[in-house]
Design an enzyme around this catalytic site. Structure first.
Site, PDB file in Angstrom:
ATOM      1  N   HIS A  18       0.865  -1.178   0.000  1.00  0.00           N
ATOM      2  CA  HIS A  18       0.000   0.000   0.000  1.00  0.00           C
ATOM      3  C   HIS A  18       0.905   1.234   0.000  1.00  0.00           C
ATOM      4  CE1 HIS A  18      -3.761  -1.974   2.032  1.00  0.00           C
ATOM      5  NE2 HIS A  18      -4.071  -1.655   0.776  1.00  0.00           N
ATOM      6  N   CYS A  25      -2.320   2.931   9.257  1.00  0.00           N
ATOM      7  CA  CYS A  25      -3.365   2.016   8.750  1.00  0.00           C
ATOM      8  C   CYS A  25      -4.534   1.903   9.723  1.00  0.00           C
ATOM      9  CB  CYS A  25      -2.829   0.606   8.565  1.00  0.00           C
ATOM     10  SG  CYS A  25      -1.378   0.436   7.582  1.00  0.00           S
TER      11      CYS A  25
HETATM   12  N1  ARG Z   1      -4.030  -7.164   6.402  1.00  0.00           N
HETATM   13  C1  ARG Z   1      -4.403  -5.923   5.789  1.00  0.00           C
HETATM   14  C2  ARG Z   1      -4.336  -6.052   4.277  1.00  0.00           C
HETATM   15  O1  ARG Z   1      -3.449  -6.713   3.798  1.00  0.00           O
HETATM   16  C3  ARG Z   1      -3.516  -4.817   6.266  1.00  0.00           C
HETATM   17  C4  ARG Z   1      -3.940  -3.462   5.765  1.00  0.00           C
HETATM   18  C5  ARG Z   1      -3.017  -2.367   6.178  1.00  0.00           C
HETATM   19  N2  ARG Z   1      -3.536  -1.134   5.806  1.00  0.00           N
HETATM   20  C6  ARG Z   1      -2.863  -0.147   5.177  1.00  0.00           C
HETATM   21  N3  ARG Z   1      -3.475   0.966   4.951  1.00  0.00           N
HETATM   22  N4  ARG Z   1      -1.625  -0.318   4.765  1.00  0.00           N
HETATM   23  O2  ARG Z   1      -5.144  -5.530   3.559  1.00  0.00           O
END
Ligand code: ARG
Length: 270
Positions: free
Chosen positions: A163, A257
């Site tokens: 991300h 997050c």
């Molecule tokens: N386990 C989640 C996923 O893989 C973690 C999300 C983390 N969020 C972020 N904004 N980086 O989607």
């Protein structure tokens, strides 16, 4: 007063694997996760920010990562369309909250994945938008037109930094933290040209989610283990705070997050 959305980790766990940080054999310690989340919440509230809570839902362990609920721009919540089916069931609960709280809800352009503020971050008047791992490049261009903002799509080349908010963190309209190797050389150049001041983190601190910071005016909250970054922030007049978030790293997430800014972020100029 900054206004944020968080979701208590009542049902948080590592129940599937959709990024390289997740390993179902290494589940999170539930009590410790609850304690780490509460400490982050308390630190945020102590800055004077207002935090709204999204009701946790059994069977949706990643709902805690409210950064992925939507992208907020003015009074619009552009909801996510998650890449992975495991998270797609979150969206009706996100939508319900935004509707109940007076936001105008929009869906991403048809056919494109989009993971909200996890992949789209304002720095000044530009929306930096990460693509390839979770969100789609062509969708980002349409989102720019939809919200009437300038979009700079950047490719995310490393599966560990899947991300945009794992490798890029705007601090103000002209300043950002970043981890350059998460981008290809074109993306690195584009970011260098668009952001006046870039604060680089090394791989060791990037792996501690140094770029995944909650920015509240001059306060910058990250996971522990980001001392070099904190030194650089201090020199620039910021007040860095470290708080342990190791249980959430097991799911591939950290401070940023776990939050979604509902008002205009400090770095955004809309
Ligand atoms: N386990 C989640 C996923 O893989 C973690 C999300 C983390 N969020 C972020 N904004 N980086 O989607």
């Amino acid at each position: 007063m900054p206004h944020l959305l968080m979701c208590p980790p009542r049902f948080f766990a590592v129940e599937y694997e959709i990024n390289p940080w997740m390993d179902v054999a290494i589940n999170a310690d539930h009590a410790l996760a609850a304690q780490q989340w509460q400490t982050l919440y308390d630190l945020i509230v102590a800055t004077g920010a207002k935090v709204e809570l999204l009701e946790p839902v059994a069977g949706l362990p990643d709902l805690v990562f409210t950064a992925n609920a939507a992208l907020i721009c003015r009074n619009t919540a552009l909801l996510s369309r998650f890449r992975h089916p495991q998270r797609q069931r979150e969206t009706p609960f996100d939508r319900q909250w935004f509707v109940a709280n007076g936001f105008e809800c929009l869906d991403p352009p048809a056919g494109f994945s989009f993971e909200g503020a996890g992949d789209a971050l304002f720095c000044g008047d530009t929306l930096f938008a990460g693509y390839r791992q979770r969100s789609d490049a062509a969708g980002h261009q349409k989102i720019g037109a939809l919200l009437d903002v300038r979009v700079l799509p950047v490719e995310l080349v490393s599966s560990s930094f899947y991300h945009l908010d794992t490798c890029f963190c705007p601090l103000s309209a002209s300043e950002s933290i970043w981890y350059p190797p998460a981008f290809d050389s074109y993306g690195q150049r584009a970011i260098e040209l668009a952001v006046e001041t870039l604060i680089e983190v090394d791989l060791g601190e990037a792996k501690h989610f140094a770029c995944n910071a909650v920015v509240l005016d001059k306060t910058v909250i990250t996971n522990r283990g980001c001392d070099k970054l904190h030194g650089q922030l201090q020199q620039r007049g910021y007040r860095p705070i470290a708080t342990p978030l190791g249980e959430f790293l097991k799911a591939g997430g950290s401070a940023k997050c776990l939050t979604l800014r509902l008002d205009c972020e400090d770095a955004a100029s809309w």
